[in-house]
Motif scaffolding. Sequence first.
Motif, PDB file in Angstrom:
ATOM      1  N   VAL A 239       0.868  -1.186   0.000  1.00 25.29           N
ATOM      2  CA  VAL A 239       0.000   0.000   0.000  1.00 25.29           C
ATOM      3  C   VAL A 239       0.904   1.235   0.000  1.00 25.29           C
ATOM      4  O   VAL A 239       1.870   1.291   0.756  1.00 25.29           O
ATOM      5  CB  VAL A 239      -0.893   0.014   1.274  1.00 25.29           C
ATOM      6  N   THR A 240       0.581   2.183  -0.851  1.00 23.86           N
ATOM      7  CA  THR A 240       1.355   3.436  -0.887  1.00 23.86           C
ATOM      8  C   THR A 240       0.784   4.392   0.150  1.00 23.86           C
ATOM      9  O   THR A 240      -0.434   4.575   0.201  1.00 23.86           O
ATOM     10  CB  THR A 240       1.233   4.079  -2.286  1.00 23.86           C
ATOM     11  N   PRO A 241       1.638   4.980   0.984  1.00 18.86           N
ATOM     12  CA  PRO A 241       1.091   5.891   1.999  1.00 18.86           C
ATOM     13  C   PRO A 241       0.332   7.057   1.372  1.00 18.86           C
ATOM     14  O   PRO A 241       0.760   7.608   0.355  1.00 18.86           O
ATOM     15  CB  PRO A 241       2.326   6.400   2.754  1.00 18.86           C
ATOM     16  N   SER A 242      -0.791   7.409   1.998  1.00 14.45           N
ATOM     17  CA  SER A 242      -1.569   8.532   1.475  1.00 14.45           C
ATOM     18  C   SER A 242      -2.145   9.384   2.597  1.00 14.45           C
ATOM     19  O   SER A 242      -2.952  10.268   2.351  1.00 14.45           O
ATOM     20  CB  SER A 242      -2.702   8.022   0.582  1.00 14.45           C
ATOM     21  N   GLY A 243      -1.735   9.104   3.849  1.00 11.60           N
ATOM     22  CA  GLY A 243      -2.220   9.893   4.979  1.00 11.60           C
ATOM     23  C   GLY A 243      -1.556  11.262   5.000  1.00 11.60           C
ATOM     24  O   GLY A 243      -0.423  11.421   4.521  1.00 11.60           O
ATOM     25  N   LYS A 244      -2.257  12.227   5.538  1.00 10.15           N
ATOM     26  CA  LYS A 244      -1.730  13.598   5.651  1.00 10.15           C
ATOM     27  C   LYS A 244      -2.005  14.091   7.060  1.00 10.15           C
ATOM     28  O   LYS A 244      -3.082  13.789   7.627  1.00 10.15           O
ATOM     29  CB  LYS A 244      -2.439  14.537   4.674  1.00 10.15           C
ATOM     30  N   LEU A 245      -1.102  14.871   7.594  1.00  9.03           N
ATOM     31  CA  LEU A 245      -1.277  15.389   8.953  1.00  9.03           C
ATOM     32  C   LEU A 245      -2.530  16.249   9.062  1.00  9.03           C
ATOM     33  O   LEU A 245      -2.840  16.998   8.131  1.00  9.03           O
ATOM     34  CB  LEU A 245      -0.071  16.242   9.346  1.00  9.03           C
ATOM     35  N   THR A 246      -3.193  16.146  10.209  1.00 11.82           N
ATOM     36  CA  THR A 246      -4.316  17.054  10.449  1.00 11.82           C
ATOM     37  C   THR A 246      -3.944  18.053  11.547  1.00 11.82           C
ATOM     38  O   THR A 246      -4.802  18.758  12.066  1.00 11.82           O
ATOM     39  CB  THR A 246      -5.590  16.277  10.845  1.00 11.82           C
ATOM     40  N   ASP A 247      -2.670  18.074  11.891  1.00 16.55           N
ATOM     41  CA  ASP A 247      -2.122  19.067  12.824  1.00 16.55           C
ATOM     42  C   ASP A 247      -0.808  19.570  12.270  1.00 16.55           C
ATOM     43  O   ASP A 247      -0.122  18.838  11.560  1.00 16.55           O
ATOM     44  CB  ASP A 247      -1.804  18.421  14.189  1.00 16.55           C
ATOM     45  N   THR A 248      -0.458  20.777  12.659  1.00 16.35           N
ATOM     46  CA  THR A 248       0.879  21.269  12.338  1.00 16.35           C
ATOM     47  C   THR A 248       1.820  20.692  13.377  1.00 16.35           C
ATOM     48  O   THR A 248       1.515  20.730  14.573  1.00 16.35           O
ATOM     49  CB  THR A 248       0.935  22.811  12.442  1.00 16.35           C
ATOM     50  N   TRP A 249       2.930  20.152  12.922  1.00 13.04           N
ATOM     51  CA  TRP A 249       3.893  19.572  13.856  1.00 13.04           C
ATOM     52  C   TRP A 249       4.944  20.643  14.156  1.00 13.04           C
ATOM     53  O   TRP A 249       5.740  20.985  13.280  1.00 13.04           O
ATOM     54  CB  TRP A 249       4.540  18.347  13.215  1.00 13.04           C
ATOM     55  N   LYS A 290       7.052  31.022  11.845  1.00 11.44           N
ATOM     56  CA  LYS A 290       8.173  30.130  12.187  1.00 11.44           C
ATOM     57  C   LYS A 290       7.708  28.960  13.044  1.00 11.44           C
ATOM     58  O   LYS A 290       6.564  28.954  13.515  1.00 11.44           O
ATOM     59  CB  LYS A 290       9.258  30.910  12.927  1.00 11.44           C
ATOM     60  N   GLY A 291       8.640  28.027  13.247  1.00  9.58           N
ATOM     61  CA  GLY A 291       8.409  26.971  14.239  1.00  9.58           C
ATOM     62  C   GLY A 291       7.813  25.678  13.721  1.00  9.58           C
ATOM     63  O   GLY A 291       7.472  24.801  14.502  1.00  9.58           O
ATOM     64  N   ILE A 292       7.698  25.530  12.395  1.00  3.86           N
ATOM     65  CA  ILE A 292       7.055  24.313  11.871  1.00  3.86           C
ATOM     66  C   ILE A 292       8.075  23.215  11.559  1.00  3.86           C
ATOM     67  O   ILE A 292       9.070  23.461  10.888  1.00  3.86           O
ATOM     68  CB  ILE A 292       6.284  24.638  10.565  1.00  3.86           C
ATOM     69  N   ARG A 293       7.802  22.024  12.047  1.00  2.00           N
ATOM     70  CA  ARG A 293       8.611  20.866  11.618  1.00  2.00           C
ATOM     71  C   ARG A 293       7.952  20.216  10.392  1.00  2.00           C
ATOM     72  O   ARG A 293       8.617  20.010   9.378  1.00  2.00           O
ATOM     73  CB  ARG A 293       8.728  19.851  12.762  1.00  2.00           C
ATOM     74  N   TYR A 294       6.680  19.887  10.516  1.00  2.00           N
ATOM     75  CA  TYR A 294       5.922  19.365   9.364  1.00  2.00           C
ATOM     76  C   TYR A 294       4.626  20.148   9.273  1.00  2.00           C
ATOM     77  O   TYR A 294       3.921  20.284  10.278  1.00  2.00           O
ATOM     78  CB  TYR A 294       5.591  17.877   9.543  1.00  2.00           C
ATOM     79  N   PRO A 295       4.286  20.623   8.103  1.00  2.00           N
ATOM     80  CA  PRO A 295       3.076  21.442   8.008  1.00  2.00           C
ATOM     81  C   PRO A 295       1.778  20.641   8.047  1.00  2.00           C
ATOM     82  O   PRO A 295       1.756  19.443   7.732  1.00  2.00           O
ATOM     83  CB  PRO A 295       3.236  22.155   6.669  1.00  2.00           C
ATOM     84  N   PHE A 296       0.727  21.328   8.372  1.00  2.00           N
ATOM     85  CA  PHE A 296      -0.634  20.794   8.311  1.00  2.00           C
ATOM     86  C   PHE A 296      -0.888  20.289   6.885  1.00  2.00           C
ATOM     87  O   PHE A 296      -0.480  20.909   5.908  1.00  2.00           O
ATOM     88  CB  PHE A 296      -1.606  21.937   8.633  1.00  2.00           C
ATOM     89  N   GLY A 297      -1.521  19.141   6.788  1.00  2.00           N
ATOM     90  CA  GLY A 297      -1.886  18.616   5.470  1.00  2.00           C
ATOM     91  C   GLY A 297      -0.765  17.874   4.761  1.00  2.00           C
ATOM     92  O   GLY A 297      -0.946  17.380   3.652  1.00  2.00           O
ATOM     93  N   PHE A 298       0.392  17.763   5.438  1.00  2.00           N
ATOM     94  CA  PHE A 298       1.578  17.173   4.792  1.00  2.00           C
ATOM     95  C   PHE A 298       1.634  15.656   4.962  1.00  2.00           C
ATOM     96  O   PHE A 298       1.237  15.111   5.981  1.00  2.00           O
ATOM     97  CB  PHE A 298       2.823  17.799   5.421  1.00  2.00           C
ATOM     98  N   GLY A 299       2.159  14.968   3.966  1.00  2.00           N
ATOM     99  CA  GLY A 299       2.405  13.535   4.042  1.00  2.00           C
ATOM    100  C   GLY A 299       3.030  13.087   2.732  1.00  2.00           C
ATOM    101  O   GLY A 299       2.587  13.513   1.666  1.00  2.00           O
TER     102      GLY A 299
END
Length: 817
Positions: A239-249, A290-299
């Motif tokens: 399975v190819t990953p397709s999840g995306k963050l729903t929070d800003t990390w 500033k301050g983002i490690r991984y953005p919202f909606g990213f994957g």
Amino acid sequence: MKIVKKLPGVRHTEIRDYEIDHKNTALEVAEEGIVLLKNEGILPLKNNRPIALYGSGARNTIKGGTGSGDVNERENISIEQGLRECGFEIESTEWLDTYDKIREAARLEWKQKIWDSVDEKHLFIEQYFSMPYKNPEENLILPENDSRAETAIYVLSRISGEGSDRKCEPGDFLLSESEERNLRFLDYCRKNIILVLNTGGLIDLSITEQMKNIKAIVYFTQGGMEGGRAFANILTGKVTPSGKLTDTWGCNYDAWPASDSFGINNGNLQTEEYREGIFVGYRWFDAVGKGIRYPFGFGLSYTEFSIRTESIQVIEGKCRARVTVTNIHEKYSGKEVVQLYLIFSGNKGITREEKKLVGFQKTKLLKPGESQMLQIEFAITELSRFDEELHAYIVDSGKYGVAVGNSAENISVEAVLHVAETVKSRTLTPVMPLQRELRQLEFIPTEKNFDTSLAVLEISPEQIFVKKDSYTDWHKELVEQKSTELAEQMSVEQLILLVCGQTGGSESIAGAASESLPGAAGETVGVSVQGTYLPGVVLVDGPAGLRLSQHYQTDSAGMMYEQNIENAIEHGFFSCQTKKSGDVVDYYQYCTAFPIGTMVAQTWNLELAEALGRAVGEEMEEFGASLWLAPGMNIHRNPLCGRNFEYYSEDPLISGKMAAAVTKGVQKNSNAGTTIKHFAVNNQEDNRMGVDCIVSERALREIYLKGFQIAIEEANPRAIMSSYNKINGIHASNSKDLCTRIAREEWGFEGIIMTDWTTTDNGSESYLCIRAGNDLIMPGTLRDHHNIRQALSKGKLSEEMLRRCGKRIIKTILELS
Ligand code: BGC
């Protein structure tokens, strides 16, 4: 003990068809909810090579959080098991065995500590909530633990639950000493490390930046009972990953707003000032820049997509984008999530977010070279902001960008909406006013000069505040009439019985107060009115599935042996009851443990969320439950909230859409309803029953209430559960503004509102619940009866108010039967 006519569950332990179906749904949700955060070319992994597997979540993979959101599933597939089933040879068994022993001892010690603290004043459930389990320090990884493995998979786990917040300390938000040491050791001697995060929420990953051999990071989250299989399928590329963050990390804990004053951090658990106002999640990170490690909606994915905007149009109060997604990779199939954002410009000097999510859609599985056209819409009212002085929603004149992309940071503006004159909605009644000064942080978006080559779409005033269709039910009028009649015929005493849950019987005050469905959270009282019998209905917890006791016993006459909360959590780990033998009958109730709420949202797949809801509805039918105490949909305001895992996101749109999809699924079964919870602003667990959340009306409306509004307007959930906390000085369940003005008068909510469990023993007044329009008091005690009776006799509560709540309960019961 009580005799029930038809006992729930079955008398054998063989697997049933529904379990197999629902397990597959759980697997699919987990596969689509896993988010790939980093991949320096090592994933997918070939499964013909030996691997080394370490970390607390490797063998004891955490499927979900504790408390009411727990599920006593048949079997939880661990990451170790998932990998072995896929044919991986795991070399580090000895390390895993040793850690198992350490863990086992730590669990027993924890259990003992909890029981030792229980006495007449301190109930088991309270102690359980206030002393969360923490992983013990890990055994050192030694060179001899594995020899051949080139790749090490390290599964870091965390568990949390209701009643306690997480802490910004080692072993929780930060890596523990032994985790850091073990990871450093692996980094020193391995070429490839895959870091897997088996956590219900975010953690600080700063230390891992120094570890150059961590080539992949997988936010596995907590994947329900099939999590291990889902992980293995992602790892091998099945399975190819397709999840995306729903929070800003965020980069570290201080990157979040109010991190200094959240919960216990400033030593004050009595009040919580929501100083950041509407600047929650990516709205905050955008504002401070500033301050983002991984953005919202990213994957990340194994494949690549091109996203082309075909057209953006404005039609009948809606903006519609047509977008073509093409899989441009030659090897892997995959799914992509297209996200639509509104971009605000600061030309007017008005406080606003830089951007906000207004729509999204996930593609089907696209083969290499395959394309799909998506159509994503949002209502033009999304342009509005709530103006506290005018007490209305306002759409300011000016230009707004419509951006398309696949994460909050990877978007491009594709069209401009132009509003020639400012438009105002009707004036609303002020609600939940601040009782004290709140100094809010204000940010004005940067000025944007949108590209002049972009299409500019004119928005006329009539297109803005368009009235939404209200929900219509075919037998609505009949039920309305019948419930009015029955409520009119009921005596005051019958009404009092009805507005309080079934009292007595079970000892436990929270979590397992139902007498007819073992492990269910509670039930309402059955009442006879002039020859019509209104049955009581059973309420069962969620949101990761149905939380029921997996096993119970009756005597040969069908008398059920007493059940309590200890049987209904953690597979009975805390139970002191011994299994009876001899003349007894055993019953089994197997429920599916789905992934946690955050992971469901990370799929960004509304159809899948609906399928999960359908499966839950079927299990409710199977066990005779009418109301599911889920979905949970509070906003992830701060990463330390102990219950974030149950909730969807930092963003109200995705929260509302997910809750609506799950509700539609559950309510496909006409005898089942959802209870969206916890209404509202339940963003902290420490002192959850007493904390006063000081929050502006604008932040309430634009952030904390909006998801509830979406779920109600789109899916008509049968019930709402009010939250424990106070909002601007008033307990949510005692707030007429919240329960009546907003939910009913503004949004048209037609179901029942119930309290959260035992809130009337902890500050919220029973009669004030009824006065506010919070219809049902759960789990219901004789004290509640007394309180209501007294208020009636002293004129503090009118019979009419009581009858109104009674009528709504009757209506819901009729609708569910
Ligand atoms: C939780 C609710 C839950 C209820 C019944 C409370 O402690 O806050 O979410 O539904 O118990 O178990």
